[in-house]
Design an enzyme around this catalytic site. Structure first.
Site, short mmCIF file in Angstrom:
data_model
loop_
_atom_site.label_atom_id
_atom_site.label_comp_id
_atom_site.label_asym_id
_atom_site.label_seq_id
_atom_site.Cartn_x
_atom_site.Cartn_y
_atom_site.Cartn_z
N GLU A 145 -11.93 3.60 -1.28
CA GLU A 145 -11.42 4.72 -2.09
C GLU A 145 -11.10 4.30 -3.52
O GLU A 145 -11.25 5.10 -4.44
CB GLU A 145 -10.15 5.31 -1.44
CG GLU A 145 -10.43 6.01 -0.13
CD GLU A 145 -9.15 6.37 0.62
OE1 GLU A 145 -8.04 6.06 0.12
OE2 GLU A 145 -9.27 6.96 1.70
N VAL A 146 -10.64 3.08 -3.67
CA VAL A 146 -10.28 2.58 -5.00
C VAL A 146 -11.29 1.51 -5.40
O VAL A 146 -11.44 0.49 -4.70
CB VAL A 146 -8.85 2.02 -5.03
CG1 VAL A 146 -8.52 1.48 -6.41
CG2 VAL A 146 -7.84 3.09 -4.61
N ASP A 151 0.85 -1.19 0.00
CA ASP A 151 0.00 0.00 0.00
C ASP A 151 0.89 1.25 0.00
O ASP A 151 1.89 1.32 0.71
CB ASP A 151 -0.91 -0.01 1.24
CG ASP A 151 -2.03 0.98 1.13
OD1 ASP A 151 -3.20 0.56 1.00
OD2 ASP A 151 -1.75 2.21 1.20
N HIS A 153 -9.99 -5.03 -3.30
CA HIS A 153 -8.66 -5.35 -2.79
C HIS A 153 -8.79 -5.76 -1.34
O HIS A 153 -9.62 -5.22 -0.61
CB HIS A 153 -7.72 -4.16 -2.93
CG HIS A 153 -8.30 -2.86 -2.47
ND1 HIS A 153 -9.18 -2.14 -3.24
CD2 HIS A 153 -8.16 -2.18 -1.31
CE1 HIS A 153 -9.55 -1.05 -2.59
NE2 HIS A 153 -8.94 -1.06 -1.40
N HIS A 166 -6.86 -5.76 2.16
CA HIS A 166 -5.73 -5.21 2.90
C HIS A 166 -5.20 -6.30 3.83
O HIS A 166 -5.97 -6.89 4.60
CB HIS A 166 -6.16 -4.03 3.79
CG HIS A 166 -6.71 -2.86 3.05
ND1 HIS A 166 -5.99 -1.70 2.84
CD2 HIS A 166 -7.93 -2.63 2.49
CE1 HIS A 166 -6.73 -0.82 2.20
NE2 HIS A 166 -7.92 -1.35 1.98
N ASN A 206 -12.91 -3.10 2.25
CA ASN A 206 -13.82 -1.96 2.42
C ASN A 206 -14.79 -1.94 1.24
O ASN A 206 -14.38 -2.20 0.10
CB ASN A 206 -13.03 -0.65 2.47
CG ASN A 206 -12.13 -0.57 3.69
OD1 ASN A 206 -12.51 -1.03 4.77
ND2 ASN A 206 -10.95 0.00 3.55
P1 DGP Z 1 -9.59 1.49 0.25
O1 DGP Z 1 -9.88 2.65 1.15
O2 DGP Z 1 -9.96 0.19 0.89
O3 DGP Z 1 -10.18 1.67 -1.14
O4 DGP Z 1 -8.00 1.44 0.11
C1 DGP Z 1 -7.30 1.92 -1.00
C2 DGP Z 1 -5.86 1.80 -0.66
O5 DGP Z 1 -5.12 1.89 -1.87
C3 DGP Z 1 -5.33 2.91 0.25
O6 DGP Z 1 -4.88 2.32 1.48
C4 DGP Z 1 -4.18 3.52 -0.50
C5 DGP Z 1 -3.91 2.55 -1.62
N1 DGP Z 1 -3.51 3.15 -2.87
C6 DGP Z 1 -4.19 4.10 -3.57
N2 DGP Z 1 -3.53 4.43 -4.69
C7 DGP Z 1 -2.42 3.64 -4.71
C8 DGP Z 1 -1.34 3.50 -5.64
O7 DGP Z 1 -1.27 4.15 -6.67
N3 DGP Z 1 -0.38 2.60 -5.32
C9 DGP Z 1 -0.42 1.83 -4.18
N4 DGP Z 1 0.57 0.99 -3.97
N5 DGP Z 1 -1.43 1.94 -3.29
C10 DGP Z 1 -2.41 2.83 -3.56
#
Ligand code: DGP
Length: 116
Positions: A96-97, A31, A101, A103, A88
């Site tokens: 957020e994405v 992350d 995924h 974690h 999430n």
């Molecule tokens: P969520 O809130 O569950 O959607 O978590 C999204 C996670 O993705 C957050 O902890 C940060 C991570 N993240 C967002 N953009 C990037 C990226 O470009 N690269 C990596 N390695 N992680 C990212």
């Protein structure tokens, strides 16, 4: 058609995020904003926007995400002390994405499961 996120580019290695693991179903990478000493994201290679979009045909992929998490936890040296696996979903879940995924977080005691 769901819109691709940055995770699809990472999976295809179009941007230089090191992969910790990749097979035909899933990929894993650290992350970018770690919330614990170990914070890894395990993602399906196929774009599934949210857990609400998961289909029965995705069960193999979802199971693979867990076995990969287990192996990565062991490789990171946190398996015995313990860790947490989190999905999430949507706004209230803090997603957020929009490419599902899992974690994998650990490396110290994580405390209560939920806090506001
Ligand atoms: P969520 O809130 O569950 O959607 O978590 C999204 C996670 O993705 C957050 O902890 C940060 C991570 N993240 C967002 N953009 C990037 C990226 O470009 N690269 C990596 N390695 N992680 C990212």
């Amino acid at each position: 058609m769901a819109e691709e996120t940055i995770f699809s580019k990472i999976i295809r290695q179009e941007i230089a995020t090191p992969l910790l693991y990749q097979d035909e179903l899933v990929s894993a990478f650290r992350d970018i904003y770690p919330k614990a000493p170990c914070h890894i994201l395990i993602v399906p290679n196929k774009l599934i926007p949210t857990i609400n979009d998961v289909k029965e045909e995705d069960e193999l992929t979802l199971g693979r995400m867990i076995t990969v998490a287990k192996k990565l936890a062991a490789a990171e040296g946190i398996a015995e002390d313990g860790y947490r696996l989190i999905f999430n979903c949507n706004n209230d879940g803090g997603q957020e994405v929009y490419h599902i995924h899992m974690h994998l977080v650990g490396g110290h005691a994580l405390g209560p499961m939920l806090s506001k």
